[in-house]
Design a protein around this motif. Structure first.
Motif, mmCIF file in Angstrom:
data_model
loop_
_atom_site.group_PDB
_atom_site.id
_atom_site.type_symbol
_atom_site.label_atom_id
_atom_site.label_comp_id
_atom_site.label_asym_id
_atom_site.label_seq_id
_atom_site.Cartn_x
_atom_site.Cartn_y
_atom_site.Cartn_z
ATOM 1 N N SER A 52 -0.887 -9.588 -7.885
ATOM 2 C CA SER A 52 -0.719 -9.058 -9.116
ATOM 3 C C SER A 52 -0.994 -7.626 -9.066
ATOM 4 C CB SER A 52 -1.243 -10.074 -10.217
ATOM 5 O OG SER A 52 -0.918 -9.460 -11.486
ATOM 6 N N LYS A 53 -2.204 -7.316 -8.951
ATOM 7 C CA LYS A 53 -2.891 -5.983 -8.677
ATOM 8 C C LYS A 53 -2.079 -5.164 -7.833
ATOM 9 C CE LYS A 53 -7.628 -7.243 -10.233
ATOM 10 N NZ LYS A 53 -8.791 -7.257 -9.756
ATOM 11 N N ILE A 54 -1.677 -5.401 -6.496
ATOM 12 C CA ILE A 54 -0.918 -4.817 -5.761
ATOM 13 C C ILE A 54 0.510 -4.507 -6.350
ATOM 14 C CG2 ILE A 54 0.138 -4.974 -3.496
ATOM 15 C CD1 ILE A 54 -2.057 -6.580 -2.523
ATOM 16 N N ILE A 55 0.958 -5.249 -6.952
ATOM 17 C CA ILE A 55 2.134 -5.182 -7.365
ATOM 18 C C ILE A 55 2.426 -4.082 -8.730
ATOM 19 C CG2 ILE A 55 3.953 -5.915 -9.021
ATOM 20 C CD1 ILE A 55 3.652 -8.968 -7.456
ATOM 21 N N GLU A 56 0.955 -4.179 -9.352
ATOM 22 C CA GLU A 56 0.826 -3.213 -10.555
ATOM 23 C C GLU A 56 0.623 -1.797 -9.999
ATOM 24 O OE1 GLU A 56 -2.466 -2.623 -14.182
ATOM 25 O OE2 GLU A 56 -2.272 -4.317 -13.190
ATOM 26 N N VAL A 57 -0.242 -1.592 -8.788
ATOM 27 C CA VAL A 57 -0.572 -0.524 -8.385
ATOM 28 C C VAL A 57 0.663 0.366 -7.651
ATOM 29 C CG1 VAL A 57 -1.726 0.614 -6.351
ATOM 30 C CG2 VAL A 57 -3.017 -0.656 -7.733
ATOM 31 N N GLU A 58 1.689 -0.552 -6.972
ATOM 32 C CA GLU A 58 2.862 -0.182 -6.344
ATOM 33 C C GLU A 58 3.764 0.478 -7.209
ATOM 34 O OE1 GLU A 58 3.964 -3.412 -4.063
ATOM 35 O OE2 GLU A 58 2.843 -2.882 -2.128
ATOM 36 N N GLU A 59 3.689 -0.320 -8.463
ATOM 37 C CA GLU A 59 4.660 0.325 -9.655
ATOM 38 C C GLU A 59 4.109 1.404 -10.057
ATOM 39 O OE1 GLU A 59 4.353 -3.008 -12.284
ATOM 40 O OE2 GLU A 59 6.221 -4.148 -11.497
#
Length: 350
Positions: A52-59
């Motif tokens: 979830s954090k990785i997706i947030e950072v990538e966004e």
């Protein structure tokens, strides 16, 4: 005769001791297996959180790239404006320079011409004033163009500073993203090790369980509430699914746990056997009424080791895995029923 009795007694003691040892060892292994699975669940939660954090950072990185692209466009537009202003300034400077040069080089002639062409002295001074106003206006245009150029260059500087800030933010986000991905790799590595350990523990439990079945058909071989010791995979969960035989959407009223034919199936709790026999598509089936009111069903077995009316203990072998009835391979179909209605059995066996 005494020798025979003594031999039987010794064999009985050895069998009981080995049985108790086997049961104790299995309890320890099941405890480790439970701890292992709990650790895997915690790791799964952490991995989900990291994802979830990785997706947030990538966004955020994508958003930052978008901002940088917008700023680049603005910078290019401003550069075009500055170039256009510089051309205008240069053109106006050239015009003014030529005009001043003409005035300076032909000052006398110009004034003589103006004088000759003037109808009166006042007309002469009017013409001189007009020439001076033209020069003054040219200078004012140049001043205004210079001011506009400076204003746009300041704007360009501000946007370039914003771009630097966005690039710094992007760099920090990429560092965070790399760190999160490294953490995820470590967690997945740890989970892989736990899965390997889980398989090893299940294999040991399966061996002990198999030995227990050889030694006694209805021995208590498990202290846990899982119906197939040593086999934890659910091949088909509770809920609607496409039936593997009839190829139609149908409610699956229990869960399927695959295991080799002959693997022991155990009661998840103490209770009384209310059915033991063949039950339509369920094949060879055992149903147990437990002391707390729930009923459990164990289907598709190859053999049953209990009979109707028999009291069973938690962890006691009640059947052996098979593929009887409507089945595509050896597995246990396990159900829990409350007040006659089937419910998701997973909460009752975890």
């Amino acid at each position: 005769m005494r020798k025979v009795i003594t031999t039987i007694t010794l064999c009985s003691i050895i069998f009981s001791t080995s049985l108790v040892y086997g049961q104790n060892k299995q309890v320890d292994l099941e405890k480790k297996l439970t701890e292992n699975r709990n650790s895997q669940l915690r790791l799964d939660e952490q991995i989900i959180e990291l994802n979830s954090k990785i997706i947030e950072v990538e966004e955020k990185i994508l958003s930052t790239n978008g901002e940088i692209s917008k700023l680049d466009l603005q910078i290019n537009e401003i550069k075009s404006e500055i170039n256009e202003l510089e051309n205008n300034i240069q053109n106006n400077k050239d015009k003014l320079s030529k005009r001043i040069k003409v005035i300076n080089s032909n000052y006398s002639m110009s004034y003589i011409k103006i004088l000759l062409n003037s109808s009166s002295i006042s007309d002469f001074f009017n013409n001189v004033y007009i020439v001076k106003q033209i020069v003054k206006q040219d200078k004012e245009v140049l001043t205004e163009l210079d001011e506009n150029k400076q204003e746009i260059e300041d704007k360009k500087s501000q946007i370039e500073n914003k771009k630097v800030e966005q690039e710094e933010l992007k760099l920090l986000l990429e560092i965070d993203n790399e760190s999160l991905n490294n953490d995820k790799i470590e967690l997945e590595k740890l989970k892989s090790e736990l899965e390997k350990e889980e398989n090893e523990l299940e294999s040991e439990i399966e061996k002990i369980a198999a030995q227990s079945v050889v030694n006694g058909e209805s021995q208590v071989i498990s202290s846990g509430s899982w119906p197939v010791p040593g086999h934890s995979r659910i091949s088909s969960p509770y809920g609607y699914r496409i039936h593997p035989i009839f190829n139609t959407k149908k409610m699956h009223t229990g869960i399927d746990i695959p295991a080799p034919t002959g693997t022991p199936t155990v009661s998840i709790d103490s209770g009384k056997v209310i059915f033991a026999g063949t039950k339509g598509g369920y094949g060879k089936t055992v149903m147990i009424q437990h002391d707390d009111g729930k009923v459990t069903l164990y289907a598709h077995n190859s053999a049953l080791t209990v009979s109707v009316g028999q009291r069973v203990k938690k962890g006691q072998v009640v059947a052996k895995i098979g593929s009887t009835g409507n089945s595509t391979g050896p597995h246990l179909h396990f159900e829990v029923r409350i007040n006659g209605k089937h419910v998701n059995p997973v909460p009752y066996i975890k």
